[in-house]
Scaffold this motif. Structure first.
Motif, PDB file in Angstrom:
ATOM      1  N   LYS A   1       9.229  -4.900 -16.891  1.00  0.00           N
ATOM      2  CA  LYS A   1      10.297  -4.679 -15.906  1.00  0.00           C
ATOM      3  C   LYS A   1       9.929  -3.569 -14.935  1.00  0.00           C
ATOM      4  N   VAL A   2       9.334  -2.487 -15.442  1.00  0.00           N
ATOM      5  CA  VAL A   2       8.927  -1.380 -14.585  1.00  0.00           C
ATOM      6  C   VAL A   2       7.850  -1.842 -13.606  1.00  0.00           C
ATOM      7  N   ARG A   3       6.865  -2.595 -14.098  1.00  0.00           N
ATOM      8  CA  ARG A   3       5.797  -3.090 -13.240  1.00  0.00           C
ATOM      9  C   ARG A   3       6.367  -3.988 -12.145  1.00  0.00           C
ATOM     10  N   ARG A   4       7.296  -4.869 -12.498  1.00  0.00           N
ATOM     11  CA  ARG A   4       7.903  -5.761 -11.499  1.00  0.00           C
ATOM     12  C   ARG A   4       8.696  -4.975 -10.453  1.00  0.00           C
ATOM     13  N   ALA A   5       9.413  -3.950 -10.901  1.00  0.00           N
ATOM     14  CA  ALA A   5      10.187  -3.127  -9.966  1.00  0.00           C
ATOM     15  C   ALA A   5       9.266  -2.390  -9.007  1.00  0.00           C
ATOM     16  N   GLN A   6       8.170  -1.838  -9.516  1.00  0.00           N
ATOM     17  CA  GLN A   6       7.229  -1.144  -8.640  1.00  0.00           C
ATOM     18  C   GLN A   6       6.569  -2.109  -7.662  1.00  0.00           C
ATOM     19  N   GLU A   7       6.241  -3.304  -8.105  1.00  0.00           N
ATOM     20  CA  GLU A   7       5.655  -4.307  -7.221  1.00  0.00           C
ATOM     21  C   GLU A   7       6.643  -4.705  -6.121  1.00  0.00           C
ATOM     22  N   ALA A   8       7.919  -4.809  -6.472  1.00  0.00           N
ATOM     23  CA  ALA A   8       8.937  -5.158  -5.473  1.00  0.00           C
ATOM     24  C   ALA A   8       9.027  -4.078  -4.400  1.00  0.00           C
ATOM     25  N   VAL A   9       8.934  -2.813  -4.806  1.00  0.00           N
ATOM     26  CA  VAL A   9       8.979  -1.713  -3.839  1.00  0.00           C
ATOM     27  C   VAL A   9       7.769  -1.774  -2.920  1.00  0.00           C
ATOM     28  N   VAL A  10       6.590  -1.940  -3.498  1.00  0.00           N
ATOM     29  CA  VAL A  10       5.362  -1.993  -2.699  1.00  0.00           C
ATOM     30  C   VAL A  10       5.370  -3.199  -1.769  1.00  0.00           C
ATOM     31  N   ASN A  11       5.790  -4.357  -2.247  1.00  0.00           N
ATOM     32  CA  ASN A  11       5.818  -5.561  -1.421  1.00  0.00           C
ATOM     33  C   ASN A  11       6.879  -5.498  -0.329  1.00  0.00           C
ATOM     34  N   GLY A  12       7.939  -4.733  -0.541  1.00  0.00           N
ATOM     35  CA  GLY A  12       9.005  -4.617   0.443  1.00  0.00           C
ATOM     36  C   GLY A  12       8.743  -3.582   1.515  1.00  0.00           C
ATOM     37  N   ARG A  13       7.741  -2.728   1.334  1.00  0.00           N
ATOM     38  CA  ARG A  13       7.475  -1.671   2.305  1.00  0.00           C
ATOM     39  C   ARG A  13       7.143  -2.168   3.706  1.00  0.00           C
ATOM     40  N   PRO A  14       6.294  -3.180   3.873  1.00  0.00           N
ATOM     41  CA  PRO A  14       6.020  -3.631   5.257  1.00  0.00           C
ATOM     42  C   PRO A  14       7.285  -4.079   5.979  1.00  0.00           C
ATOM     43  N   PHE A  15       8.161  -4.796   5.296  1.00  0.00           N
ATOM     44  CA  PHE A  15       9.415  -5.233   5.911  1.00  0.00           C
ATOM     45  C   PHE A  15      10.277  -4.036   6.292  1.00  0.00           C
ATOM     46  N   SER A  16      10.442  -3.094   5.365  1.00  0.00           N
ATOM     47  CA  SER A  16      11.299  -1.940   5.633  1.00  0.00           C
ATOM     48  C   SER A  16      10.727  -1.074   6.743  1.00  0.00           C
ATOM     49  N   GLU A  17       9.395  -0.924   6.794  1.00  0.00           N
ATOM     50  CA  GLU A  17       8.787  -0.137   7.861  1.00  0.00           C
ATOM     51  C   GLU A  17       8.991  -0.795   9.228  1.00  0.00           C
ATOM     52  N   THR A  18       8.884  -2.107   9.293  1.00  0.00           N
ATOM     53  CA  THR A  18       9.107  -2.824  10.550  1.00  0.00           C
ATOM     54  C   THR A  18      10.564  -2.710  10.981  1.00  0.00           C
ATOM     55  N   LEU A  19      11.477  -2.856  10.040  1.00  0.00           N
ATOM     56  CA  LEU A  19      12.897  -2.721  10.345  1.00  0.00           C
ATOM     57  C   LEU A  19      13.219  -1.329  10.864  1.00  0.00           C
ATOM     58  N   VAL A  20      12.667  -0.322  10.229  1.00  0.00           N
ATOM     59  CA  VAL A  20      12.904   1.050  10.671  1.00  0.00           C
ATOM     60  C   VAL A  20      12.329   1.278  12.057  1.00  0.00           C
ATOM     61  N   GLU A  21      11.166   0.719  12.332  1.00  0.00           N
ATOM     62  CA  GLU A  21      10.554   0.851  13.643  1.00  0.00           C
ATOM     63  C   GLU A  21      11.430   0.230  14.733  1.00  0.00           C
ATOM     64  N   VAL A  22      12.018  -0.918  14.457  1.00  0.00           N
ATOM     65  CA  VAL A  22      12.923  -1.566  15.409  1.00  0.00           C
ATOM     66  C   VAL A  22      14.148  -0.684  15.655  1.00  0.00           C
ATOM     67  N   LEU A  23      14.751  -0.177  14.581  1.00  0.00           N
ATOM     68  CA  LEU A  23      15.922   0.696  14.731  1.00  0.00           C
ATOM     69  C   LEU A  23      15.572   1.974  15.483  1.00  0.00           C
ATOM     70  N   TYR A  24      14.412   2.528  15.183  1.00  0.00           N
ATOM     71  CA  TYR A  24      13.939   3.731  15.863  1.00  0.00           C
ATOM     72  C   TYR A  24      13.810   3.485  17.365  1.00  0.00           C
ATOM     73  N   ASN A  25      13.210   2.359  17.734  1.00  0.00           N
ATOM     74  CA  ASN A  25      13.022   2.042  19.152  1.00  0.00           C
ATOM     75  C   ASN A  25      14.350   1.805  19.869  1.00  0.00           C
ATOM     76  N   ILE A  26      15.286   1.151  19.208  1.00  0.00           N
ATOM     77  CA  ILE A  26      16.615   0.936  19.804  1.00  0.00           C
ATOM     78  C   ILE A  26      17.304   2.271  20.052  1.00  0.00           C
ATOM     79  N   ASN A  27      17.282   3.141  19.061  1.00  0.00           N
ATOM     80  CA  ASN A  27      17.916   4.448  19.197  1.00  0.00           C
ATOM     81  C   ASN A  27      17.245   5.262  20.299  1.00  0.00           C
TER      82      ASN A  27
END
Length: 190
Positions: free
Chosen positions: A8-34
């Motif tokens: 379960k811990v390994r799966r949770a860590q993998e989910a965080v690592v795999n979700g980082r590109p999406f979250s970074e792109t989303l933050v970049e879009v919000l940053y640019n709008i602001n």
């Protein structure tokens, strides 16, 4: 049981690592709008800085115990922030998110709480919209002049840090903080 927990811990860590590109792109879009809103001559109520009289604290805790200092640290950080605001002569209100925070603030009626919100371990869009709507309405109606988020930042499996970030008003000088805040929150929820 150790094997199941390790998986379960390994799966949770993998989910965080795999979700980082999406979250970074989303933050970049919000940053640019602001950033665009700050440079143009548009009257946006979310960027209006007013003299501070009252602050809303959105305190995010967990729904369960037995997780070390996770909940205690964020509640302690909230108490410290409340003391700072009192020393500055500012009024405050709490938006409590999570069962542990709700039970803590319910036992302390002298702490003003605007709203108690509960959700599952992974909040859905409806639950997060309720939090955003409450914070937004308090700020737009000028009941509060600042909205701060108190949450726990994941550092490692054995360490987490309580954090405070300003959500409203949005400011161009503090965008890097908003960027790391959104990434941290998205990582926590994965």
């Amino acid at each position: 049981m150790k094997l199941v927990a390790a998986t379960k811990v390994r799966r949770a860590q993998e989910a965080v690592v795999n979700g980082r590109p999406f979250s970074e792109t989303l933050v970049e879009v919000l940053y640019n709008i602001n950033e665009q809103l700050q440079t143009e001559e548009i009257d946006v109520p979310l960027t209006k800085v007013r003299p501070m009289k009252k602050v809303a604290l959105v305190v995010c805790t967990g729904d369960r115990g037995l997780c070390g200092g996770f909940n205690n640290n964020i509640i302690k950080k909230a108490e410290e922030r409340i003391a700072e605001l009192k020393d500055l002569g500012l009024d405050y209100t709490i938006i409590s998110v999570g069962k542990k925070g709700n039970s803590y603030f319910l036992r302390r009626p002298y702490i003003p709480v605007d709203r108690f919100l509960e959700g599952g371990s992974l909040p859905n869009a409806k639950e997060t919209q309720a939090i955003a709507d409450d914070a937004f309405s308090l700020f737009i109606s000028e009941e509060v002049d600042k909205v701060e988020l108190l949450y726990t930042k994941f550092v490692s499996l054995v360490k987490s840090e309580p954090m405070i970030h300003t959500l409203l008003p949005l400011s161009p000088r503090n965008n890097s903080n908003h960027r790391f805040l959104v990434i941290s929150i998205l990582e926590q929820k994965c």
